[in-house]
Design an enzyme around this catalytic site. Structure first.
Site, PDB file in Angstrom:
ATOM      1  N   ASP A 110      60.495  79.066  22.528  1.00 28.37           N
ATOM      2  CA  ASP A 110      60.997  78.091  23.625  1.00 28.37           C
ATOM      3  C   ASP A 110      62.126  78.512  24.487  1.00 28.37           C
ATOM      4  OD1 ASP A 110      59.162  76.244  22.208  1.00 28.37           O
ATOM      5  OD2 ASP A 110      60.981  75.296  21.060  1.00 28.37           O
ATOM      6  N   GLU A 125      64.887  77.724  19.217  1.00 27.15           N
ATOM      7  CA  GLU A 125      63.691  76.634  19.530  1.00 27.15           C
ATOM      8  C   GLU A 125      64.343  75.506  19.676  1.00 27.15           C
ATOM      9  OE1 GLU A 125      60.358  76.628  18.383  1.00 27.15           O
ATOM     10  OE2 GLU A 125      60.853  78.502  19.351  1.00 27.15           O
ATOM     11  N   LYS A 139      63.960  71.209  19.535  1.00 23.84           N
ATOM     12  CA  LYS A 139      63.147  70.189  18.674  1.00 23.84           C
ATOM     13  C   LYS A 139      63.738  68.850  19.103  1.00 23.84           C
ATOM     14  CE  LYS A 139      60.232  72.935  17.404  1.00 23.84           C
ATOM     15  NZ  LYS A 139      58.821  73.086  18.118  1.00 23.84           N
TER      16      LYS A 139
END
Length: 247
Positions: free
Chosen positions: A76, A107, A109
């Protein structure tokens, strides 16, 4: 720094954090397509990192590769060197970054929970397993020996933590270890964390974003500059026959 100045800076950064939190909530609440929602949230985090990291650090979504043909999962957020190491085969927002250029991966999220910690750890391990080269650096003062590659940092960025105690005992018990270790991260509503030399520091939500950014800056500063990449190793991996050489 006196109290008034300290309060002004804290308030300003709290406002920046509140603005990012609002953007993440708006994306979560108004975008129905999971892939588009995830991409928009990634861009919000990338924008923040680009705004506060020095220009020597490039921040993008990318796949990490090595000279042996290995590839990581899609990451990401990748913090990498662009001054000495170009990206490869760029197509719009899709790019490959040589492993030697990478400082950190994250990442993004919607929240932090056990499943996302495990997932982020697996993604981090896919990067750390890649091979990295290093060659001597030639400069005006002579030649500097190859610098061994440093450990690549990894982390998780989210709007909040899902546990009732935020980044408390449940969070601590589910942090990945080994190749999947997560070194640092931020959950806007609950604070952030930083792991260094086996010690975990968890800090609260007030000005948590800027605490995370300042600590990330410190960690990046301590790494110095990435190793010089061996482009001959990448050329050899193409397996293209040499037509001939001058005698």
């Amino acid at each position: 720094m006196n109290g008034a100045a300290d309060a002004w800076m804290r308030t300003a950064f709290i406002d920046v954090q509140a603005e990012l939190a609002l953007k993440l909530r708006r994306a979560t609440g108004s975008i129905n397509h999971p892939g588009v929602k995830g991409a928009v949230n990634e861009e919000h985090w990338i924008d923040i990192l680009r705004a506060y990291l020095p220009n020597r650090y490039q921040v993008d979504t990318a796949i990490i590769i090595d000279h042996l043909g290995g590839r990581s999962d899609q990451m990401d957020v990748v913090v990498y060197d662009r001054q000495y190491t170009p990206t490869l085969l760029d197509q719009k927002s899709h790019r490959y970054v040589p492993a030697e250029a990478v400082y950190a991966v994250f990442e993004c999220k919607p929240h932090i929970d056990k499943a996302y910690l495990t997932y982020a750890g697996e993604k981090a391990a896919s990067v750390r397993r890649l091979a990295r080269t290093a060659v001597p650096i030639v400069h005006a003062g002579g030649v500097t020996p190859p610098r061994p590659p440093f450990p690549i940092m990894a982390g998780l960025l989210a709007a909040k933590a899902e546990w009732s105690d935020g980044l408390g005992q449940a969070f601590r018990s589910h942090l990945p270890t080994g190749d999947g270790q997560l070194d640092c991260g931020c959950a806007l509503d609950h604070g952030g964390f930083d792991t260094h030399d086996g010690t975990l520091l968890v800090f609260g939500p007030e000005a948590g974003l800027i605490r995370f950014l300042f600590r990330l800056l410190g960690r990046l500063q301590s790494l110095g500059t990435v190793s010089a990449i061996d482009w001959n190793a990448y050329a050899a991996s193409l397996d293209v026959p040499v037509i001939g050489a001058a005698s």
